[in-house]
Design a protein around this motif. Structure first.
Motif, PDB file in Angstrom:
ATOM      1  N   ASN A   1      -5.221   1.802 -15.298  1.00 45.15           N
ATOM      2  CA  ASN A   1      -3.985   2.532 -15.012  1.00 45.15           C
ATOM      3  C   ASN A   1      -4.172   4.020 -15.326  1.00 45.15           C
ATOM      4  N   GLU A   2      -3.243   4.814 -14.819  1.00 44.34           N
ATOM      5  CA  GLU A   2      -3.376   6.275 -14.936  1.00 44.34           C
ATOM      6  C   GLU A   2      -3.484   6.736 -16.386  1.00 44.34           C
ATOM      7  N   ASN A   3      -2.693   6.117 -17.257  1.00 48.46           N
ATOM      8  CA  ASN A   3      -2.718   6.533 -18.667  1.00 48.46           C
ATOM      9  C   ASN A   3      -4.082   6.292 -19.289  1.00 48.46           C
ATOM     10  N   ASP A   4      -4.641   5.140 -18.991  1.00 45.99           N
ATOM     11  CA  ASP A   4      -5.960   4.830 -19.542  1.00 45.99           C
ATOM     12  C   ASP A   4      -7.029   5.761 -18.968  1.00 45.99           C
ATOM     13  N   ARG A   5      -6.893   6.066 -17.693  1.00 48.21           N
ATOM     14  CA  ARG A   5      -7.882   6.975 -17.101  1.00 48.21           C
ATOM     15  C   ARG A   5      -7.781   8.366 -17.722  1.00 48.21           C
ATOM     16  N   ALA A   6      -6.550   8.816 -17.933  1.00 43.22           N
ATOM     17  CA  ALA A   6      -6.359  10.140 -18.535  1.00 43.22           C
ATOM     18  C   ALA A   6      -6.932  10.159 -19.955  1.00 43.22           C
ATOM     19  N   LEU A   7      -6.685   9.073 -20.676  1.00 47.85           N
ATOM     20  CA  LEU A   7      -7.186   8.964 -22.044  1.00 47.85           C
ATOM     21  C   LEU A   7      -8.713   8.949 -22.060  1.00 47.85           C
TER      22      LEU A   7
ATOM     23  N   GLU B   1     -10.126  12.319 -21.331  1.00 48.05           N
ATOM     24  CA  GLU B   1      -9.963  13.200 -22.498  1.00 48.05           C
ATOM     25  C   GLU B   1     -11.018  12.896 -23.560  1.00 48.05           C
TER      26      GLU B   1
ATOM     27  N   TYR C   1     -11.587   2.941 -29.328  1.00 45.21           N
ATOM     28  CA  TYR C   1     -11.269   2.671 -27.925  1.00 45.21           C
ATOM     29  C   TYR C   1     -12.203   1.608 -27.344  1.00 45.21           C
TER      30      TYR C   1
ATOM     31  N   GLU D   1      -7.176  11.859 -12.366  1.00 48.10           N
ATOM     32  CA  GLU D   1      -7.370  12.123 -13.806  1.00 48.10           C
ATOM     33  C   GLU D   1      -8.801  12.558 -14.097  1.00 48.10           C
TER      34      GLU D   1
END
Ligand SMILES: [Cu+2]
Length: 173
Positions: free
Chosen positions: A10-16, A19, A68, A86
């Motif tokens: 998902n987008e959040n995981d990809r962004a994380l 980062e 992670y 991302e």
């Protein structure tokens, strides 16, 4: 354990993940790759495979240490898919990624059921290296710089993808 697909996160995981990769990739880490290139890691097919596996495992250790574990093994980016937004890093300046959709397929030659056509690690590594070079070139920007490519977060899941093919081949031996 098989590597999950970057495009399925998902987008959040990809962004994380993007980062955390940026946190990991210090100038020293970039230099490890460059020094390996200077010693032949992009000429010798077996070294191409083994060096990049070690290189990725450094990131995987970092991610594990940071808690992670969901990103270990590192997800794989298949370059028939577009680079997720991302991972559009850097997206400005002279080194920005030029093309988020290189649209390069590794199928059918590198599908698991066809990997036995490669008789040796050298043969497989050579074929992978050639196709891999095309991906770097077509994305452009720093991805097309042997010296700086590891600064682009997509470098890492892309090499996860290459590594997964080698792993599939090894599993068949
Ligand atoms: Cu590469």
């Amino acid at each position: 354990m098989a590597r999950p697909s970057l495009n399925d996160l998902n987008e959040n995981d990809r962004a994380l993940l993007a980062e955390e990769i940026q946190r990991y990739v210090t100038p020293d880490i970039v230099d490890i790759h460059w020094n390996a290139v200077l010693s032949g890691a992009h000429n010798d097919p077996a070294m191409f495979l083994s060096f990049h596996r070690d290189y990725i495992s450094g990131l995987e250790n970092f991610l594990s240490d940071r808690g992670y574990t969901q990103f270990v093994p590192l997800p794989a980016w298949n370059p028939k898919n577009p680079i997720p937004e991302e991972f559009n890093i850097p997206d400005a300046g002279p080194g920005r990624l030029q093309n988020l959709n290189p649209d390069i397929s590794f199928s059918p030659e590198f599908d698991r059921e066809n990997l036995n056509a490669f008789g040796t690690e050298e043969e497989l590594g050579e074929a992978l290296m050639t196709r891999h070079n095309l991906v770097h070139a077509r994305i452009g920007g720093i991805m097309n710089s042997m010296r700086l490519a590891p600064l682009a977060p997509i470098f890492w899941p892309f090499h996860g993808f290459i590594d997964g093919i080698w792993q599939d081949w090894q599993d068949l031996q």
